[in-house]
Design an enzyme around this catalytic site. Sequence first.
Site, PDB file in Angstrom:
ATOM      1  N   GLY A 258      46.082  37.578  45.547  1.00  0.00           N
ATOM      2  CA  GLY A 258      45.563  36.430  46.276  1.00  0.00           C
ATOM      3  C   GLY A 258      45.285  35.224  45.390  1.00  0.00           C
ATOM      4  CG  ASN A 259      44.714  35.605  41.034  1.00  0.00           C
ATOM      5  OD1 ASN A 259      45.595  36.354  41.466  1.00  0.00           O
ATOM      6  ND2 ASN A 259      44.525  35.403  39.757  1.00  0.00           N
TER       7      ASN A 259
ATOM      8  CE  LYS B   9      43.408  44.325  55.244  1.00  0.00           C
ATOM      9  NZ  LYS B   9      42.720  44.281  54.005  1.00  0.00           N
TER      10      LYS B   9
ATOM     11  CE  LYS C  59      44.707  44.422  42.421  1.00  0.00           C
ATOM     12  NZ  LYS C  59      45.479  43.996  43.596  1.00  0.00           N
TER      13      LYS C  59
ATOM     14  CE  LYS D 240      48.922  42.043  45.963  1.00  0.00           C
ATOM     15  NZ  LYS D 240      47.597  42.551  45.902  1.00  0.00           N
TER      16      LYS D 240
HETATM   17  P1  ADP Z   1      44.465  40.959  44.710  1.00  0.00           P
HETATM   18  O1  ADP Z   1      44.475  39.795  45.626  1.00  0.00           O
HETATM   19  O2  ADP Z   1      45.193  40.684  43.431  1.00  0.00           O
HETATM   20  O3  ADP Z   1      44.885  42.254  45.349  1.00  0.00           O
HETATM   21  P2  ADP Z   1      41.776  42.112  44.608  1.00  0.00           P
HETATM   22  O4  ADP Z   1      40.538  41.292  44.700  1.00  0.00           O
HETATM   23  O5  ADP Z   1      42.142  42.957  45.762  1.00  0.00           O
HETATM   24  O6  ADP Z   1      42.940  41.109  44.221  1.00  0.00           O
HETATM   25  O7  ADP Z   1      41.686  43.068  43.321  1.00  0.00           O
HETATM   26  C1  ADP Z   1      41.405  42.554  42.034  1.00  0.00           C
HETATM   27  C2  ADP Z   1      39.923  42.638  41.738  1.00  0.00           C
HETATM   28  O8  ADP Z   1      39.495  43.983  41.553  1.00  0.00           O
HETATM   29  C3  ADP Z   1      39.478  41.996  40.446  1.00  0.00           C
HETATM   30  O9  ADP Z   1      39.357  40.611  40.563  1.00  0.00           O
HETATM   31  C4  ADP Z   1      38.131  42.689  40.180  1.00  0.00           C
HETATM   32  O10 ADP Z   1      37.066  41.903  40.668  1.00  0.00           O
HETATM   33  C5  ADP Z   1      38.189  43.953  41.013  1.00  0.00           C
HETATM   34  N1  ADP Z   1      37.969  45.213  40.302  1.00  0.00           N
HETATM   35  C6  ADP Z   1      37.424  46.298  40.894  1.00  0.00           C
HETATM   36  N2  ADP Z   1      37.343  47.335  40.053  1.00  0.00           N
HETATM   37  C7  ADP Z   1      37.862  46.900  38.874  1.00  0.00           C
HETATM   38  C8  ADP Z   1      38.043  47.523  37.586  1.00  0.00           C
HETATM   39  N3  ADP Z   1      37.708  48.772  37.370  1.00  0.00           N
HETATM   40  N4  ADP Z   1      38.600  46.785  36.602  1.00  0.00           N
HETATM   41  C9  ADP Z   1      38.967  45.506  36.821  1.00  0.00           C
HETATM   42  N5  ADP Z   1      38.803  44.856  38.007  1.00  0.00           N
HETATM   43  C10 ADP Z   1      38.262  45.545  39.031  1.00  0.00           C
HETATM   44 MG    MG Z   2      43.848  43.256  46.908  1.00  0.00          MG
END
Ligand code: ADP
Ligand code: MG
Length: 318
Positions: A13-14, A133, A281, A218
């Site tokens: 998303g970023n 969701k 992820k 995704k």
């Molecule tokens: P995206 O849009 O890329 O899917 P998400 O917000 O769903 O982004 O996932 C990324 C986020 O996961 C990071 O910004 C962080 O805040 C969070 N996060 C949760 N657990 C962890 C971890 N163990 N290590 C790093 N980031 C983490």
């Molecule tokens: Mg995400």
Amino acid sequence: MAEKKVAVVAIGGNSLIKDAKHQTVEDQYQAAKETTQHIADMIEAGWEVAIGHGNGPQVGFILRRSEIAARVEGMHEVPLDVCGADSQGAIGYALQQTLQNELFQRGIKKNVATVITQVLVDSADPAFGKPSKPIGGFMDEAEAKRRERELGWSVVEDAGRGWRRVVASPLPKEVVELDTVTALLNSGVVVITVGGGGIPVVDDGQGNYHGIAAVIDKDFASSQLARSVNADLFLISTAVEKVALNYGKPDQQWLDKITLAEAKALLADGKHFAKGSMAPKIQAIIWYLEAGGKQALITNPENIGRALAGETGTWIVP
Ligand code: ADP
Ligand code: MG
């Protein structure tokens, strides 16, 4: 000619919305432009790239427009699968144009194409039994109950903030346009695909696909794609440079490299990776490596180059 290396890059998303103050189409275009510069670096280094991306906020905006237009002007509403297709088109356009421009500036002759992508799900997926969701705007209880009755929606009360529709998040089984994506990659085209996890479709058993109101994760869809194209690299680009143990706690510890077995143990432990963000992820990467994937990387867009040089990011290897 050196053998082609294929990377599936899932962008988070970023890469499109930096923060709540930067959500306009122009802001999203600028954000896309920053990320596609780093993807252009990969292409310049010889990678063939397929890009997957999220669409959560964008689908939310489309749904809200649809809801407002229906309420104020009596316009027809846009079904969720069509909102997904709309978002793939618009986000694909921003990524496609910014990447194409960047490649042109660098004198790299390569085409970029967005494929509107359907992803097959199983109509018997247990996720359909517990839609979770939240999607679309808030409603009052009467409106929520009416839509539940008349449209068959699942609705829930959301922590005192009002009522919302919820849909299922089934697992991806197959990228419907896989042969198209593979043909494009083989002929050197950069492909933008499985946007927002793909448009979820079911097969009626007679060779017909039907779009359904659901959302595919995704990261899971990108993993499905990485497995299907035998990607040499599965890169998940998100908002953090590395993955951490005890994330956000005083004893937080950044990870440079872990094995598949370690990733599975840490995910099973349940306390390291947040459920709606990092856990999917890690799960997506586990599935990729279990299917014979070679290497996976999690980092943020600005560190993709350094991470590929082995200087940062979190690597997950067999
Ligand atoms: P995206 O849009 O890329 O899917 P998400 O917000 O769903 O982004 O996932 C990324 C986020 O996961 C990071 O910004 C962080 O805040 C969070 N996060 C949760 N657990 C962890 C971890 N163990 N290590 C790093 N980031 C983490
Ligand atoms: Mg995400």
